[in-house]
Design an enzyme around this catalytic site. Structure first.
Site, PDB file in Angstrom:
ATOM      1  N   SER A  75       0.834  -1.206   0.000  1.00  0.00           N
ATOM      2  CA  SER A  75       0.000   0.000   0.000  1.00  0.00           C
ATOM      3  C   SER A  75       0.865   1.250   0.000  1.00  0.00           C
ATOM      4  O   SER A  75       2.063   1.199   0.250  1.00  0.00           O
ATOM      5  CB  SER A  75      -0.896   0.008   1.234  1.00  0.00           C
ATOM      6  OG  SER A  75      -0.107   0.301   2.379  1.00  0.00           O
ATOM      7  N   LYS A  76       0.201   2.355  -0.254  1.00  0.00           N
ATOM      8  CA  LYS A  76       0.875   3.650  -0.226  1.00  0.00           C
ATOM      9  C   LYS A  76       1.513   3.877   1.144  1.00  0.00           C
ATOM     10  O   LYS A  76       2.608   4.408   1.262  1.00  0.00           O
ATOM     11  CB  LYS A  76      -0.167   4.721  -0.523  1.00  0.00           C
ATOM     12  CG  LYS A  76       0.338   6.133  -0.331  1.00  0.00           C
ATOM     13  CD  LYS A  76      -0.651   7.119  -0.872  1.00  0.00           C
ATOM     14  CE  LYS A  76      -0.690   8.415  -0.084  1.00  0.00           C
ATOM     15  NZ  LYS A  76       0.509   8.826   0.575  1.00  0.00           N
ATOM     16  N   ARG A  77       0.806   3.432   2.184  1.00  0.00           N
ATOM     17  CA  ARG A  77       1.333   3.620   3.538  1.00  0.00           C
ATOM     18  C   ARG A  77       2.655   2.867   3.750  1.00  0.00           C
ATOM     19  O   ARG A  77       3.538   3.338   4.449  1.00  0.00           O
ATOM     20  CB  ARG A  77       0.299   3.209   4.580  1.00  0.00           C
ATOM     21  CG  ARG A  77       0.095   4.312   5.606  1.00  0.00           C
ATOM     22  CD  ARG A  77      -1.103   4.074   6.499  1.00  0.00           C
ATOM     23  NE  ARG A  77      -2.352   4.076   5.755  1.00  0.00           N
ATOM     24  CZ  ARG A  77      -3.307   3.160   5.919  1.00  0.00           C
ATOM     25  NH1 ARG A  77      -3.155   2.159   6.742  1.00  0.00           N
ATOM     26  NH2 ARG A  77      -4.426   3.254   5.226  1.00  0.00           N
TER      27      ARG A  77
END
Ligand code: GLU
Length: 509
Positions: A262-264
């Site tokens: 994910s982006k996180r």
């Protein structure tokens, strides 16, 4: 059969690196088979539309060298290639399904659906609009033809839902996973069309793949649960004989291996999960991209190709042309591929080495200008050629090479402590004397300084040479010392050594 594949992103934000991999696999497959690659924008969900996303997708794939034969940005014989521009044509297909008994009108309001959900929850059950529940709902299956006409005439909002047959096994032949079978009992009657005149993804996707004569659908695993519906839609339309073949790609996983990348994860571990920088038009938030971080497009392509596929050998470095030759769907793995940031950097370093010295110098020039340095082009090219093996990202060029262009102003204190022993000013003065007296060429200096002076006097080679390095570079890293001296020239080297003597001076250790 002429291979035709499509990459069909929804413009809902920046393209995730997993999406880039999907595009890449489609491209490799198309090129290998002499087929065509199409870019179609799936923007039927207007609520998720993000301005700039389509342009971003086009720019990102162009940067990576993933080329299209037809598409939203270049046109082609099967256009238009943006679903919102094809809006008018979906209605007839939706009606065809209703007329043939494959779809039905549903008038259930959001409130009614919500109430139904709650009612089920109270009984510890989960509500799904499907063959088991459709008879309890407000739809054309539970009303007379007259009732339906009057509801439609009244302008009541409705959707069209797919009517799955009861208790039927539906098999999806997947080129990676083999046969995947699901029973229609478990599948919900998905909305195909809304009364605002917009199809949903499912209807538009099948109609477009059919009318665009797509032969292979290569897409992310997250679409596998929708595949039985898609197979049924082909059957319902009578298009099964030309149905594309499916290949659902494994997920890109977090570096630790559990869960989708994910982006996180990127923010947390300091690597980009998007091809290019993206400024969110609503929040202004910046998501960093591979391009701006200094990754080379060839490196990103090579790295992505190997996340979920292998050529069947240990070969790791493959150009786009080689990938096109070697790619095959059989070698795509079924299990998810763990993202590895160290590997990404390794690829970039490898591809950086393949750049010409001239190309590296082009990257260096703006950094020189930024530091107010004007240098002879040939000199810059030479420095870049010498130093590129130490570089992974272009942004490291200045820091790695700055001492070729300016004298150090500080000397690493730890290095002084370790190397600059008492008596070192005398040795450094001797270096100056040697440079001033002997011919300024590599072998002569080598003999006079290293062989005659250092070895001849039983001095510690490491200590003297590293002190010289400290004087010339400011730290204890750098290329071969005498090569550096030859590059800098006699006067500059002497100036630097003298300055170190004056600045550091005589120490007592
Ligand atoms: N529009 C879908 C997406 O955003 C495409 C799925 C497909 O390739 O069928 O991923």
């Amino acid at each position: 059969m002429k291979v035709r594949v499509r990459f069909a992103p929804s413009p809902t934000g920046p393209l995730h690196i997993g999406g880039v991999r999907t595009a890449l696999y489609n491209y490799l497959f198309a090129r290998q088979n002499g087929g065509q690659m199409i870019l179609r924008i799936e923007d039927t969900d207007q609520t998720r539309f993000v301005p700039g996303a389509e342009q971003y997708i086009i720019e990102a794939l162009d940067w990576l060298g993933i080329k299209f034969d037809e598409g939203v940005h270049i046109g082609g014989p099967y256009g238009p290639y943006r679903q919102s521009d094809r809006k008018a044509m979906y209605r007839q297909y939706a009606e065809q399904l209703v007329n043939d008994g494959w779809a039905y009108y549903a008038f259930d309001t959001p409130e009614a659906l919500d109430a139904k959900r709650k009612e089920y929850e109270a009984q510890k059950r989960t509500f799904q609009y499907d063959c088991n529940t459709r008879h309890e709902m407000d739809n054309s299956l539970t009303m007379t033809a007259e009732e339906l006409s009057s509801r439609l005439a009244s302008g009541a909002p409705y959707v069209l839902r797919f009517k799955f047959p009861e208790n039927t096994d539906i098999t999806v032949h997947d080129l990676i996973r083999g046969d995947v079978t699901m029973n229609s009992r478990l599948l919900d009657d998905k909305v195909l069309y809304k009364s605002d005149g917009m199809p949903t993804y499912h209807l538009a996707n099948i109609v477009d793949d059919h009318t665009m004569e797509i032969t292979h659908v290569i897409r992310g695993e997250e679409w596998l649960p929708s595949a039985p519906l898609h197979v049924m839609l082909y059957r319902a339309f009578g298009w099964e004989d030309t149905m594309p073949r499916f290949a659902h790609l494994p997920l890109l996983l977090k570096p630790e291996g559990n869960g989708k990348l994910s982006k996180r994860d990127g923010d947390r571990l300091g690597f980009p999960v998007f091809p290019l920088d993206w400024h969110d038009p609503k929040t202004g938030e910046l998501s960093s991209g591979y391009r701006e971080k200094g990754y080379l497009p060839q490196a990103v392509v090579n790295m992505l190709a190997l996340l979920g596929w292998n050529p069947g050998t240990d070969q790791e470095i493959m150009s786009m042309d080689e990938l096109i030759k070697l790619f095959n769907i059989e070698h795509i793995s079924k299990s998810g591929a763990k993202f590895n940031v160290e590997k990404a950097k390794w690829f970039n370093h490898e591809y950086f080495q393949k750049l010409s010295d001239e190309a590296v110098a082009d990257m260096m020039e703006p950094q020189l200008r930024e530091h107010g340095i004007t240098a002879d082009r040939d000199y810059v090219v030479k420095v870049c050629g010498m130093m590129k093996e130490r570089i992974t990202f272009p942004s490291e060029l200045w820091d790695t090479c700055c001492y070729f262009f300016q004298a150090p102003t500080e000397y690493d204190p730890a290095a002084i402590k370790k190397r600059w022993k008492s008596g070192m000013t005398v040795h450094m003065a001797k270096v100056i004397e040697i440079l001033n007296t002997v011919d300024f060429d590599y072998d002569t200096i080598h003999k006079a300084l290293l062989d005659d002076y250092i070895v001849g006097n039983g001095l510690n080679m490491g200590q003297v040479m590293n002190s010289l390095r400290l004087a010339v570079v400011g730290r204890t890293v750098g290329p071969d010392m005498l090569t550096l001296v030859m590059m800098l020239g006699k006067d500059e080297t002497i100036r630097r050594v003298q300055r170190a003597i004056d600045t550091i001076g005589e120490v007592e250790n």
